[in-house]
Design an enzyme around this catalytic site. Structure first.
Site, PDB file in Angstrom:
ATOM      1  N   TYR A  25     -10.733   5.466 -21.047  1.00  0.00           N
ATOM      2  CA  TYR A  25     -11.280   4.937 -21.874  1.00  0.00           C
ATOM      3  C   TYR A  25     -13.048   5.204 -20.645  1.00  0.00           C
ATOM      4  O   TYR A  25     -14.129   4.809 -21.074  1.00  0.00           O
ATOM      5  CB  TYR A  25     -11.429   3.658 -21.461  1.00  0.00           C
ATOM      6  CG  TYR A  25     -10.928   3.357 -22.949  1.00  0.00           C
ATOM      7  CD1 TYR A  25     -11.385   2.766 -23.711  1.00  0.00           C
ATOM      8  CD2 TYR A  25      -9.291   3.138 -23.303  1.00  0.00           C
ATOM      9  CE1 TYR A  25     -11.055   2.020 -25.487  1.00  0.00           C
ATOM     10  CE2 TYR A  25      -8.588   3.493 -24.550  1.00  0.00           C
ATOM     11  CZ  TYR A  25      -9.590   2.558 -25.006  1.00  0.00           C
ATOM     12  OH  TYR A  25      -9.355   2.278 -26.848  1.00  0.00           O
ATOM     13  N   ASP A  81      -1.360  -0.997 -23.512  1.00  0.00           N
ATOM     14  CA  ASP A  81      -0.785   0.252 -24.139  1.00  0.00           C
ATOM     15  C   ASP A  81      -1.556   1.123 -24.142  1.00  0.00           C
ATOM     16  O   ASP A  81      -0.813   1.945 -23.358  1.00  0.00           O
ATOM     17  CB  ASP A  81      -0.481  -0.448 -25.498  1.00  0.00           C
ATOM     18  CG  ASP A  81      -0.823  -0.318 -27.065  1.00  0.00           C
ATOM     19  OD1 ASP A  81      -2.410  -0.124 -26.398  1.00  0.00           O
ATOM     20  OD2 ASP A  81      -0.492   0.003 -27.931  1.00  0.00           O
TER      21      ASP A  81
END
Length: 441
Positions: A264, A170
């Site tokens: 990330y 997600d």
């Protein structure tokens, strides 16, 4: 329209009440006749399940609700298994984060050595869930968003290649919702994206509106000043560590200005400053334990005691709405375009065909059809090859019980400065993960 039976595997997750509430709020688009919870931690699951029982009774009393620790009872008569395991719970997540930090290496639950450690714990239990599903409900789909999704996806490709499992995440959805709010659109569904990479390791190459007008430049303008930070109070991640990751997109855009980055990438490309700013004694795991864990369990006990859920779990999170979109696409052949983690098989032309890549796919009743992303630039390709090698070595280490391959996997991670440091971290992780990992030789 056929009504569906849904099993939430990992019923003791703090996300469970939100998923149940979102399922009930979407009954017109995705009718449900039954919701079941399954977890191997009876005590933890019971607290959440008793609140969910109230939520279901209030909002959709016609839906049958139950919870169990028995696999046969759980997996019999289900159409969809929504898997959200956290093997070792937050106590082990804390180890995943703090052990690498001890050696000045990024401590993160899905990236670097922490992600590898978590992956080694997750492979066996996910395979066990697939086997239960295939035994008791062989026509069901498993929608897996247990982390670390990249390693879990590679393990399912290797060990259960013909299983009906779709791996999702997600995080891109969360970022796309932020982009939509920045653009003052109603939702991310007003955008059409092109994106490629590995899980937690990817880039947007195109974002357009429904009329095909380019939206990338407007988003880049925002990101170049503030990253993905926003003023809007929505979204599921508001702890300081997450806000730092959102702001880091500004620097990531400077490194690679032709695309928009997944946050990330900060852990790989800005590893030194990530460690420098980290509190080695109080990591993200501690934040979650002290905030979300406490809030969700306190709220669930209150709901069960008072017998009403009014005012609680009313708003869907990105986490729960995305998985329901996927289930609906599979159940009713909606042909929705969604980011999934799938075997490459030529979608990225100049990349390993067996790599589990995250790309847009068209989803219908027979599964998914990956879109072709073409060739990718040298910078992204090089980073992805290093990362996918670490993921594949981790899965090989689990299958073979190989110390050598796990040492190589940690050495291969861009977050780790040397093989010597990799070995020190690995030896500490082996000690911490006794009883969770296969024995390594």
């Amino acid at each position: 329209m056929k009504k569906n039976s849904v099993l939430i595997a990992g019923g003791g997750s703090t996300y469970t009440p939100g998923i149940v509430a979102t399922l009930l709020a979407n009954m017109e688009q995705f009718p449900v006749r039954q919701i079941k919870l399954y977890d191997n931690d009876e005590e933890r699951q019971k607290v959440l399940a008793e609140a969910c029982k109230v939520i279901v009774a209030e909002r959709a009393p016609e839906v049958n609700f139950s919870y169990t620790t028995d696999p046969e009872e759980a997996f019999t008569d289900v159409d969809f298994v929504m898997a959200q395991l956290r093997v070792g719970k937050y106590a082990m997540r804390e180890m995943d984060e703090k052990i690498p930090l001890k050696y000045d290496v990024v401590g993160q639950e899905t990236c670097g050595p922490g992600g590898i450690a978590y992956g080694m714990r997750s492979i066996g239990p996910i395979i066990e869930l697939i086997d239960y599903m295939e035994k008791y409900s062989p026509n069901a789909w498993m929608l897996n968003y247990s982390n670390p999704a990249a390693i879990v996806a590679e393990a399912t490709r290797r060990l259960r290649p013909n299983s009906r499992i779709i791996n999702i995440c997600d995080m891109p959805v969360c970022l796309e919702e932020i982009m939509a709010r920045v653009l003052k659109l109603k939702s991310r569904k007003d955008m059409e994206v092109r994106y490629y990479g590995l899980n937690h390791f990817g880039w947007w190459t195109s974002i357009v509106d429904k009329d095909g007008n380019d939206l990338m430049e407007k988003i880049k303008e925002h990101v170049s000043k503030r990253g993905y930070e926003e003023d809007y109070p929505a979204g599921q991640h508001k702890e300081e560590s997450w806000l730092e990751a959102m702001r880091a997109a500004k620097e990531l855009l400077e490194i690679e200005p032709t695309t928009l980055p997944n946050t990330y990438l900060k852990y790989y490309l800005l590893a030194d400053e990530t460690v420098e700013h980290a509190n080695k004694e109080y990591t993200r795991a501690n934040e979650v334990m002290d905030r979300r864990e406490v809030e969700v369990f306190t709220t669930c006990r209150k709901i069960a005691e008072e017998g009403t859920s009014k005012g609680y779990f009313e708003v869907a999170t990105e986490h729960s709405s995305y998985i329901i979109d996927l289930a609906r696409a599979l159940a009713y052949n909606t042909k929705e375009r969604m980011l999934l983690i799938v075997e490459n098989k030529g979608s990225i032309e100049n990349f390993d065909s067996t790599a589990m890549v995250e790309i847009p796919c068209i989803v219908g009743k027979d599964g998914y059809e990956p879109l072709v992303m073409g060739s990718i630039p040298t910078f992204q390709k090089g980073l992805m090859e290093q990362q996918v090698a670490a993921e594949k070595l981790t899965v090989e280490a689990w299958i073979e019980g190989s110390y050598q391959k796990l040492w190589q996997a940690i050495t291969m991670s861009k977050t780790v400065p040397s093989s010597k440091v990799a070995k020190l971290i690995l030896d500490d992780l082996i000690e911490a993960n006794k009883g969770y990992w296969p024995e390594l030789k």
